[in-house]
Design a protein around this motif. Sequence first.
Motif, PDB file in Angstrom:
ATOM      1  N   GLY A  88      38.197  74.160  33.584  1.00  0.00           N
ATOM      2  CA  GLY A  88      39.494  73.700  34.046  1.00  0.00           C
ATOM      3  C   GLY A  88      39.457  72.283  34.546  1.00  0.00           C
ATOM      4  N   THR A  89      40.617  71.666  34.560  1.00  0.00           N
ATOM      5  CA  THR A  89      40.795  70.378  35.205  1.00  0.00           C
ATOM      6  C   THR A  89      42.007  70.522  36.111  1.00  0.00           C
ATOM      7  OG1 THR A  89      39.852  69.103  33.412  1.00  0.00           O
ATOM      8  CG2 THR A  89      41.373  67.939  34.862  1.00  0.00           C
ATOM      9  N   VAL A  90      41.818  70.178  37.387  1.00  0.00           N
ATOM     10  CA  VAL A  90      42.961  70.234  38.295  1.00  0.00           C
ATOM     11  C   VAL A  90      43.331  68.811  38.687  1.00  0.00           C
ATOM     12  CG1 VAL A  90      42.519  72.547  39.156  1.00  0.00           C
ATOM     13  CG2 VAL A  90      41.408  70.597  40.246  1.00  0.00           C
ATOM     14  N   TYR A 104      52.857  70.009  32.956  1.00  0.00           N
ATOM     15  CA  TYR A 104      53.336  70.832  34.069  1.00  0.00           C
ATOM     16  C   TYR A 104      54.010  69.969  35.133  1.00  0.00           C
ATOM     17  CZ  TYR A 104      48.609  69.560  35.634  1.00  0.00           C
ATOM     18  OH  TYR A 104      47.470  68.888  35.927  1.00  0.00           O
ATOM     19  N   ALA A 105      54.984  70.567  35.792  1.00  0.00           N
ATOM     20  CA  ALA A 105      55.769  69.807  36.763  1.00  0.00           C
ATOM     21  C   ALA A 105      55.548  70.296  38.179  1.00  0.00           C
ATOM     22  CB  ALA A 105      57.252  69.898  36.409  1.00  0.00           C
ATOM     23  N   GLU A 106      54.943  71.477  38.333  1.00  0.00           N
ATOM     24  CA  GLU A 106      54.775  72.015  39.691  1.00  0.00           C
ATOM     25  C   GLU A 106      53.613  72.994  39.708  1.00  0.00           C
ATOM     26  OE1 GLU A 106      58.354  74.064  40.584  1.00  0.00           O
ATOM     27  OE2 GLU A 106      58.410  75.076  38.656  1.00  0.00           O
ATOM     28  N   PRO A 107      53.097  73.284  40.896  1.00  0.00           N
ATOM     29  CA  PRO A 107      52.048  74.306  40.994  1.00  0.00           C
ATOM     30  C   PRO A 107      52.558  75.613  40.393  1.00  0.00           C
ATOM     31  CG  PRO A 107      52.286  73.134  43.081  1.00  0.00           C
ATOM     32  CD  PRO A 107      53.408  72.686  42.216  1.00  0.00           C
ATOM     33  N   ASP A 120      47.860  71.908  38.368  1.00  0.00           N
ATOM     34  CA  ASP A 120      47.900  71.160  39.616  1.00  0.00           C
ATOM     35  C   ASP A 120      46.876  71.755  40.580  1.00  0.00           C
ATOM     36  OD1 ASP A 120      50.132  69.211  41.091  1.00  0.00           O
ATOM     37  OD2 ASP A 120      48.969  70.490  42.452  1.00  0.00           O
ATOM     38  N   ALA A 121      46.259  70.904  41.379  1.00  0.00           N
ATOM     39  CA  ALA A 121      45.232  71.380  42.314  1.00  0.00           C
ATOM     40  C   ALA A 121      45.797  72.431  43.263  1.00  0.00           C
ATOM     41  CB  ALA A 121      44.656  70.212  43.102  1.00  0.00           C
ATOM     42  N   ALA A 122      47.090  72.308  43.546  1.00  0.00           N
ATOM     43  CA  ALA A 122      47.696  73.264  44.470  1.00  0.00           C
ATOM     44  C   ALA A 122      47.758  74.671  43.878  1.00  0.00           C
ATOM     45  CB  ALA A 122      49.105  72.795  44.837  1.00  0.00           C
TER      46      ALA A 122
END
Lengths: 749, 217
Positions: free
Chosen positions: A490-492, A510-513, A560-562
Motif C-alpha cells: 500500500g501507499t498512504v 480518492y477525495a476522502e478517507p 489516505d493515511a487517515a
Amino acid sequence: MSAIRTVVKGAQRRRVSTIVIVAATAMAVTATVLAGLLLAASSKPFANAFAAQHGAHLTALFDAAKTTKEQAAATASQAQQAVGPFAVTTVKAKLDDGPMQGPGIPPLKVVGRSNPGGDAIDKVTLLSGHWPAATDEIVIARTNLRLSAGTTLKLENGNTLKVVGEARSISQTAQGWMTPDGVAALGPTGWQVLYRYADAGTEAAMTTHTTALGGDVQTQSWLSVRNDAAHRTQLFVPLLSAFGLIGLALAALVIGNVTAGTIASATRRIGMMKALGLTPAQVVRACLSQALIPGMIGAVLGIVAGDLLAVPLTADVADLFGTVPMSVTPWVDAAAIVAAALVIAATAAPAAWRAARLRTVDALAVGRTPHRGRGQLAARLAARSGLPRSLSLGLAQPFTRPARLLAMLLTIGLGTTAATFAIGLASSLRLVQAADQKPETSADVLVLPGMDNRGTNTRTAIAAMPGTGSFYGRGPADIPVDGLRGAAQGTVTSGDASAAGFEMLAGRWYAEPGEAVVTTGFLTATGKHVGDTVTGAGHGPLTLVGEVFDGSANNHLYTDAASVPDLAERDFEWYVKLKPGNDRDAYLAALKSKHISAEATQAEGADGTLIILDSLTALLTALLVSVAALGVLNAVVLDSRDRVHDIGVHKSLGMTPKQTAAMVIASVGVPGLIGGVAGVPAGYLLHHWAVPAMARGAGIRLPQSTIDVYALGLLAVLALAGPALAAGSALLPAGWAARTRTAVALRTE
Amino acid sequence: MIDVVNVSRRYEGDQAALDHLSLHVAEGECLALLGPSGSGKSTLLNLIAGLDRPTEGTVTVAGIRVDRLGEASAARYRRATIGLIFQFFNLLDDLTVADNVLLPAQIAGKSAGSRKRALELLETLGIDRHADAYPGRLSGGERQRVAVARALMNRPPLLLADEPTGALDTASGAEVRKLLVDLHAEGQTIVLVTHDEVLAAAVATRTVRLVDGQVAP
C-alpha cells in the motif's frame, strides 16, 4: 573446364552482383541467426536458465545464533540433493567515492562461495570480472543495482571491499558473493543450504519441504522466483518474438529474391551454353550451383557475423530476462544454414527447371529482357504523366518484372513495418516510464524521511516555509485486505495528492478517507471492480473509486493515511510544489538550515531495462532495415545489369548521367511508396497488438496515451521511410548506371 | 561540320582501333565509311557521337570539341547535334512506336509540339499506322524506319548511321537506302558506316576506306 563451371564462372565475372548476393545472403542469415536466438531465448527463459544453472528448488537461510553449521548440514538428507552450508553475512556499506557517496546502498546478503560453478546446485554465472580471491573482494549480483568492477565499498567498521565482478544466480540465492574466508572475517550471521527435490513442481510440495526444515529458517521457493521472473519475461516475449519473426520472414524473402534474380540474369548465358550442347539436367545443376555457391558463402559469413553479434544481443536479452546469456548455439547456426540452403534450393529449383525447359532460341532472345508485353500499360501511363521523362521511364520500369516488383514491395514493406514498430515501441516505453515517474517529477522538491529530520514535525515545517505551494506526503504501508493472501502493498498519502500526477485508467483519485484507488493487479487478484468495497483488519471499509496506472507494482492500493490509523508521519516522503517565482535552490537551503533533508526532484532517467530495450530495438531495427536495404540493392543491381543496354540507348539519345541516376532511383519509387504506405499500418497494428500484450503479460494495463503514440505527421514521415529506404538502396547502382560508358553499354548484350 | 585531327583510340593491351586518323566532313555531305570488321569504323563513329573519347587527337563537330566533353556535356551535345541509327535499331520494347520516337525530345525536356512532330515524322516515313504499336510487332524495315524517325526527332544537324541495313532483308534494306537518299537530298549531313558497297554508292557523296584504323590510301 566443364560446361557447368563455365556457367558458374559467369557469376565470378559479375563482381558487383555477386558481392551483393553474398552480402544480402550473409545479412539475411545473420538476421536469421539472431532471430532464431531471440526466439530461443524468449522461449521459457527462466526454465532454460534454471536448468543450465541447476537451480535451487529451495534456498534456506539458518540463523547462526540458533542453528549450528552441523545442524544446518544435517538437513541435506531431507532433499534429493543439497549443497552447503555456506556462511552468510549482511554487508552494510556505502560507496567509498563517486557521485553516490553518502546515501549508501541497500544491505547486501552475501554468501561465501569458493567458486561460481563448482557446486552441484546453483552454478552461478560470472558475467564480468573475476571471482573473489581475497577476503576483501566481492562479486555483486547483477540487478538494478549496477556496481561495476573496481568500485570500492566502505563498511561500517571502516574497512573496505573491492567489487571485482558481477554474477547472476537464476535462483537469486545472494546479492553478493565473497570467499568463505571473507565472510568468516566479517562474521557470519547465518548458514545457507540449497536443496533440489524430486517433487518440486507444486506449491503444496514446496510447502511440505519448507515445513520439514522447521521454524527458525528463512526460505525461498523457486516457484516464487519463477513467478517474479515470469512477470519480467512476459513483458518482453511478444516484442522479441515479433522481431524474430519479422527477421525470419525478411531473410527468407531476401534470399529467395536474390536467388531467383541470379538465375534470371543467367538465362541468356544458359541459352548460349545450351546452344553449345548443355543438357537440361546440366542446366539445372548449373543453376543450382550458381545460386548455391555465392549463397552458401554468404550464409557462412552470416553465421560468423550472427555469432559475433549474438554476444551483445544475448547479454542484453539475459539482462532483460534476468537470466544468463545464451552461448553460441550450434543448433541455431545449423538451422540457419540449413534454412538458407533450403530457401535457396526451393527458389532456385523452379527457376532452374524453367531455364532448363526454355527453348534455346528463346533463352538467347529474351534471356536478359523481360517478357514482351509486361509493363506496357505502366509505361504508357507514365509517358503521359507529365513528369520528366527520366523519372517516368524509371517509374514504369519495375512493372516489366512483376515477381521482382512483388518481392521488392514485400521487402520494403517489412523493413518499414520493423521501423514503424520500433519507433512506436520506443515512444511507448518512454511514455510508460514518464507516466510511472510523473508522481515523482510533478513536484519541485522532495523532502526525505529519515534520521536527519529528527522528530521535526515535517508537515508543519513545510507548511511554514515561505515559498511552499501545494504539498502532500506519502509512505509505504502493508494494508490487510480480505480475500488477499497477505497484505496488499500500500501507499498512504497525507494532504491533497489528487494533483500528484498519478495516471488514472478508470474512475477518479480518492477525495476522502475511506476511499482508495488500486492497480490493475489488485483488481485482478481480488476480483474486485472500481466501485466495490474492500475490508480488512486495521482499517474500515475502503471504497475503490479508481484504477491507477503503476508500472512496477502488481498489487497495490493507495489511500489516505487517515484510512489507515497508527501510521507514523515520519515515514512519509513529502512532495512540494513551490509557488511560482520561488527559487528551488534557495528553498532547499532553507530546509537544510532547519535540519530537514530534501532534494530537488528529477526524472530518474532511462532505467536499465529501458536502456537495454532501446539498444535491443535499435540493433534489431538496424539489422532488419539493412537486410531490407540490401534486398532492394540486389534487386536494383540485377535490374540495372539487365537493362544496361537500354541505359546505353537512353544515353545515346542524350540522357545525362544525372538523368540516368534519377531514372534508376525512380525505378524504386513505386515499390518504395507502396511498400512504405503498406508497411506503416502493418507496423502500427503490430505495435498496437504487441505493446498491450506485453503489458497484459506483466499484469499491467497501460494508459491509452502510452499506446496512441503515432501522430499523423510521424506516420507520414514513416510512410516516406519506404521510398527513402528504396532510394538510398538504389544510390549505388544508380551511380554505376550514371558512370557506365555509353559505348560499352551499347555493346553489352 | 566534322574535323577529326590525328585521332588515335587504343584499348588496354590491344592494338590501336584508330591510329592517327584525320578526316573532314563538310556540311550537307554524306560520307560513307567502308572497311572490314575491326578497321575502326564504329570506333570513329562513337568518337564523333561523343560516346567514346580518343586516346589522342581532337574531334570537333559543329564547332564543339567533342573529345573534351564530360559525360553530361556529351549527352547534351548528342541531344542537340546528333541523330543515331543503329544496326539492331535499339528501340525500347516496352514503349510504343510513338513513345520511342518522342523519347529524344522528352529527354531534352521539350514538350511543346513534340507529339505533332513525332507523328509527322512517322507519316513521312510511312509508318504512322503503327504509332500505337510496340516495336516487337513490326518488321525489321519498319523498326529501322522508327529508329530513323527517332534519330531525326530533335532535328539534328548530323545523322550518324552504323550499319543501318546490316540487320535487314533485301527489300527492307532498299527501303532504308531510299530513305537515307531522300534525307541527304533534303540537305541532311550524314556519316554512314557500312559494309554495303551498294548502299554507299547509292547514298554517299564520298567514301572513305579504313584499314587497321587508318584511312586507306
